[in-house]
Design a protein around this motif. Structure first.
Motif, PDB file in Angstrom:
ATOM      1  N   TRP A  26     -10.938 -30.730  44.058  1.00  0.00           N
ATOM      2  CA  TRP A  26     -10.772 -29.317  43.715  1.00  0.00           C
ATOM      3  C   TRP A  26     -11.736 -28.442  44.508  1.00  0.00           C
ATOM      4  O   TRP A  26     -11.364 -27.340  44.938  1.00  0.00           O
ATOM      5  CB  TRP A  26     -10.930 -29.112  42.214  1.00  0.00           C
ATOM      6  N   HIS A  27     -12.956 -28.908  44.750  1.00  0.00           N
ATOM      7  CA  HIS A  27     -13.902 -28.147  45.566  1.00  0.00           C
ATOM      8  C   HIS A  27     -13.387 -28.018  46.999  1.00  0.00           C
ATOM      9  O   HIS A  27     -13.425 -26.939  47.592  1.00  0.00           O
ATOM     10  CB  HIS A  27     -15.288 -28.815  45.578  1.00  0.00           C
ATOM     11  N   HIS A  28     -12.897 -29.122  47.546  1.00  0.00           N
ATOM     12  CA  HIS A  28     -12.380 -29.126  48.916  1.00  0.00           C
ATOM     13  C   HIS A  28     -11.138 -28.240  49.022  1.00  0.00           C
ATOM     14  O   HIS A  28     -10.961 -27.513  50.002  1.00  0.00           O
ATOM     15  CB  HIS A  28     -12.039 -30.563  49.326  1.00  0.00           C
ATOM     16  N   LEU A  29     -10.301 -28.283  47.992  1.00  0.00           N
ATOM     17  CA  LEU A  29      -9.070 -27.492  47.993  1.00  0.00           C
ATOM     18  C   LEU A  29      -9.372 -25.995  48.040  1.00  0.00           C
ATOM     19  O   LEU A  29      -8.740 -25.254  48.800  1.00  0.00           O
ATOM     20  CB  LEU A  29      -8.255 -27.816  46.741  1.00  0.00           C
ATOM     21  N   PHE A  30     -10.334 -25.547  47.265  1.00  0.00           N
ATOM     22  CA  PHE A  30     -10.616 -24.117  47.198  1.00  0.00           C
ATOM     23  C   PHE A  30     -11.516 -23.627  48.330  1.00  0.00           C
ATOM     24  O   PHE A  30     -11.816 -22.446  48.412  1.00  0.00           O
ATOM     25  CB  PHE A  30     -11.155 -23.742  45.822  1.00  0.00           C
ATOM     26  N   GLU A  31     -11.928 -24.522  49.219  1.00  0.00           N
ATOM     27  CA  GLU A  31     -12.587 -24.091  50.457  1.00  0.00           C
ATOM     28  C   GLU A  31     -11.561 -23.618  51.475  1.00  0.00           C
ATOM     29  O   GLU A  31     -11.898 -22.901  52.411  1.00  0.00           O
ATOM     30  CB  GLU A  31     -13.390 -25.244  51.061  1.00  0.00           C
ATOM     31  N   LYS A  32     -10.306 -24.039  51.281  1.00  0.00           N
ATOM     32  CA  LYS A  32      -9.235 -23.652  52.205  1.00  0.00           C
ATOM     33  C   LYS A  32      -8.950 -22.163  52.068  1.00  0.00           C
ATOM     34  O   LYS A  32      -8.845 -21.638  50.969  1.00  0.00           O
ATOM     35  CB  LYS A  32      -7.940 -24.444  51.911  1.00  0.00           C
ATOM     36  N   GLN A  33      -8.806 -21.487  53.203  1.00  0.00           N
ATOM     37  CA  GLN A  33      -8.538 -20.056  53.191  1.00  0.00           C
ATOM     38  C   GLN A  33      -7.055 -19.749  52.980  1.00  0.00           C
ATOM     39  O   GLN A  33      -6.700 -18.731  52.411  1.00  0.00           O
ATOM     40  CB  GLN A  33      -9.006 -19.431  54.516  1.00  0.00           C
ATOM     41  N   ASN A  34      -6.210 -20.626  53.452  1.00  0.00           N
ATOM     42  CA  ASN A  34      -4.776 -20.410  53.410  1.00  0.00           C
ATOM     43  C   ASN A  34      -4.207 -20.841  52.051  1.00  0.00           C
ATOM     44  O   ASN A  34      -4.286 -22.002  51.674  1.00  0.00           O
ATOM     45  CB  ASN A  34      -4.121 -21.216  54.544  1.00  0.00           C
ATOM     46  N   TRP A  35      -3.612 -19.894  51.319  1.00  0.00           N
ATOM     47  CA  TRP A  35      -3.068 -20.186  49.996  1.00  0.00           C
ATOM     48  C   TRP A  35      -1.893 -21.138  50.069  1.00  0.00           C
ATOM     49  O   TRP A  35      -1.707 -21.968  49.186  1.00  0.00           O
ATOM     50  CB  TRP A  35      -2.654 -18.881  49.303  1.00  0.00           C
ATOM     51  N   ARG A  36      -1.073 -21.031  51.107  1.00  0.00           N
ATOM     52  CA  ARG A  36       0.066 -21.934  51.250  1.00  0.00           C
ATOM     53  C   ARG A  36      -0.399 -23.377  51.435  1.00  0.00           C
ATOM     54  O   ARG A  36       0.234 -24.307  50.935  1.00  0.00           O
ATOM     55  CB  ARG A  36       0.931 -21.518  52.441  1.00  0.00           C
ATOM     56  N   ASP A  37      -1.501 -23.540  52.153  1.00  0.00           N
ATOM     57  CA  ASP A  37      -2.052 -24.881  52.353  1.00  0.00           C
ATOM     58  C   ASP A  37      -2.550 -25.457  51.032  1.00  0.00           C
ATOM     59  O   ASP A  37      -2.388 -26.644  50.759  1.00  0.00           O
ATOM     60  CB  ASP A  37      -3.174 -24.832  53.391  1.00  0.00           C
ATOM     61  N   ARG A  38      -3.147 -24.631  50.201  1.00  0.00           N
ATOM     62  CA  ARG A  38      -3.605 -25.084  48.886  1.00  0.00           C
ATOM     63  C   ARG A  38      -2.429 -25.573  48.046  1.00  0.00           C
ATOM     64  O   ARG A  38      -2.493 -26.641  47.425  1.00  0.00           O
ATOM     65  CB  ARG A  38      -4.297 -23.950  48.134  1.00  0.00           C
ATOM     66  N   VAL A  39      -1.362 -24.796  48.034  1.00  0.00           N
ATOM     67  CA  VAL A  39      -0.172 -25.165  47.264  1.00  0.00           C
ATOM     68  C   VAL A  39       0.421 -26.455  47.813  1.00  0.00           C
ATOM     69  O   VAL A  39       0.785 -27.364  47.055  1.00  0.00           O
ATOM     70  CB  VAL A  39       0.876 -24.024  47.303  1.00  0.00           C
ATOM     71  N   ARG A  40       0.512 -26.552  49.118  1.00  0.00           N
ATOM     72  CA  ARG A  40       1.080 -27.719  49.792  1.00  0.00           C
ATOM     73  C   ARG A  40       0.320 -28.991  49.395  1.00  0.00           C
ATOM     74  O   ARG A  40       0.912 -30.040  49.158  1.00  0.00           O
ATOM     75  CB  ARG A  40       0.996 -27.487  51.306  1.00  0.00           C
ATOM     76  N   ARG A  41      -0.997 -28.901  49.295  1.00  0.00           N
ATOM     77  CA  ARG A  41      -1.819 -30.059  48.946  1.00  0.00           C
ATOM     78  C   ARG A  41      -1.771 -30.382  47.457  1.00  0.00           C
ATOM     79  O   ARG A  41      -1.752 -31.546  47.061  1.00  0.00           O
ATOM     80  CB  ARG A  41      -3.264 -29.824  49.379  1.00  0.00           C
ATOM     81  N   MET A  42      -1.749 -29.345  46.621  1.00  0.00           N
ATOM     82  CA  MET A  42      -1.705 -29.564  45.166  1.00  0.00           C
ATOM     83  C   MET A  42      -0.417 -30.226  44.720  1.00  0.00           C
ATOM     84  O   MET A  42      -0.400 -30.946  43.720  1.00  0.00           O
ATOM     85  CB  MET A  42      -1.857 -28.229  44.420  1.00  0.00           C
ATOM     86  N   LYS A  43       0.665 -29.997  45.431  1.00  0.00           N
ATOM     87  CA  LYS A  43       1.953 -30.580  45.069  1.00  0.00           C
ATOM     88  C   LYS A  43       1.906 -32.103  45.037  1.00  0.00           C
ATOM     89  O   LYS A  43       2.640 -32.739  44.286  1.00  0.00           O
ATOM     90  CB  LYS A  43       3.034 -30.134  46.061  1.00  0.00           C
ATOM     91  N   PHE A  44       1.038 -32.695  45.831  1.00  0.00           N
ATOM     92  CA  PHE A  44       0.968 -34.154  45.937  1.00  0.00           C
ATOM     93  C   PHE A  44      -0.080 -34.778  45.020  1.00  0.00           C
ATOM     94  O   PHE A  44      -0.340 -35.974  45.110  1.00  0.00           O
ATOM     95  CB  PHE A  44       0.667 -34.551  47.390  1.00  0.00           C
ATOM     96  N   PHE A  45      -0.684 -34.007  44.124  1.00  0.00           N
ATOM     97  CA  PHE A  45      -1.778 -34.515  43.299  1.00  0.00           C
ATOM     98  C   PHE A  45      -1.346 -35.697  42.424  1.00  0.00           C
ATOM     99  O   PHE A  45      -2.022 -36.735  42.388  1.00  0.00           O
ATOM    100  CB  PHE A  45      -2.378 -33.396  42.441  1.00  0.00           C
ATOM    101  N   ALA A  46      -0.236 -35.591  41.724  1.00  0.00           N
ATOM    102  CA  ALA A  46       0.226 -36.682  40.851  1.00  0.00           C
ATOM    103  C   ALA A  46       0.572 -37.926  41.667  1.00  0.00           C
ATOM    104  O   ALA A  46       0.261 -39.057  41.259  1.00  0.00           O
ATOM    105  CB  ALA A  46       1.445 -36.233  40.038  1.00  0.00           C
ATOM    106  N   CYS A  47       1.186 -37.729  42.818  1.00  0.00           N
ATOM    107  CA  CYS A  47       1.527 -38.855  43.698  1.00  0.00           C
ATOM    108  C   CYS A  47       0.250 -39.543  44.197  1.00  0.00           C
ATOM    109  O   CYS A  47       0.190 -40.768  44.285  1.00  0.00           O
ATOM    110  CB  CYS A  47       2.356 -38.374  44.885  1.00  0.00           C
ATOM    111  N   ALA A  48      -0.757 -38.735  44.521  1.00  0.00           N
ATOM    112  CA  ALA A  48      -2.027 -39.274  45.010  1.00  0.00           C
ATOM    113  C   ALA A  48      -2.711 -40.117  43.936  1.00  0.00           C
ATOM    114  O   ALA A  48      -3.237 -41.195  44.233  1.00  0.00           O
ATOM    115  CB  ALA A  48      -2.942 -38.135  45.440  1.00  0.00           C
ATOM    116  N   ILE A  49      -2.691 -39.649  42.697  1.00  0.00           N
ATOM    117  CA  ILE A  49      -3.325 -40.389  41.610  1.00  0.00           C
ATOM    118  C   ILE A  49      -2.621 -41.725  41.404  1.00  0.00           C
ATOM    119  O   ILE A  49      -3.267 -42.768  41.267  1.00  0.00           O
ATOM    120  CB  ILE A  49      -3.323 -39.558  40.302  1.00  0.00           C
ATOM    121  N   GLU A  50      -1.285 -41.710  41.422  1.00  0.00           N
ATOM    122  CA  GLU A  50      -0.543 -42.969  41.262  1.00  0.00           C
ATOM    123  C   GLU A  50      -0.844 -43.931  42.403  1.00  0.00           C
ATOM    124  O   GLU A  50      -1.043 -45.127  42.182  1.00  0.00           O
ATOM    125  CB  GLU A  50       0.961 -42.713  41.192  1.00  0.00           C
TER     126      GLU A  50
END
Length: 142
Positions: free
Chosen positions: A56-80
């Motif tokens: 979450w810290h690394h995610l919110f260092e990103k300036q581009n909001w679309r990039d944040r959304v793009r990365r958050m979409k894969f959170f559940a897949c990453a955990i699995e």
């Protein structure tokens, strides 16, 4: 390179608010299960803890909001992938810090989309952190 196929689908939506609500809700469920720092246990690293707060810290260092959304979409897949994959990652020493190792695991979502999960390992403290999850173009695995 072996690729783990997840049963989890990536979070739907394009608006930051919608995706953040789902991803952070999933994170909160995991957080309720741990008493101290939020973590999941990794199948590949012999059930070692992978701490999630750095994501979450690394995610919110990103300036581009679309990039944040793009990365958050894969959170559940990453955990699995972290919890169940025994496949060997691509591993290299961090070029910026010699005391860290970077591991990249590759997976495919239930929607047949290739993604990458990056985990940072601190050699001195012997701790592992989820840094990022993002879609992969396929060229990286070859």
């Amino acid at each position: 390179m072996q690729v783990y196929r997840t049963k989890a689908k990536k979070f739907p939506g394009t608006a930051f608010r919608d995706v953040h609500e789902k991803a952070f809700g999933f994170y909160t469920e995991i957080k309720k299960k741990s008493k101290r720092r939020t973590h999941v246990r990794s199948a590949y690293f012999d059930r070692d803890k992978i701490f999630l707060d750095l994501f979450w810290h690394h995610l919110f260092e990103k300036q581009n909001w679309r990039d944040r959304v793009r990365r958050m979409k894969f959170f559940a897949c990453a955990i699995e992938l972290i919890q169940k994959s025994h496949f060997e990652p691509k591993t290299k020493e961090n070029p910026n810090r010699g005391s860290e190792i970077l591991h990249r695991f590759y997976g495919i979502t239930a929607d047949n989309e290739l993604f990458c999960v990056q985990i940072k390992e601190d050699k001195k403290k012997n701790q592992k952190f989820l840094i990022s999850a993002f879609p992969s173009d396929g060229a990286a695995e070859k």
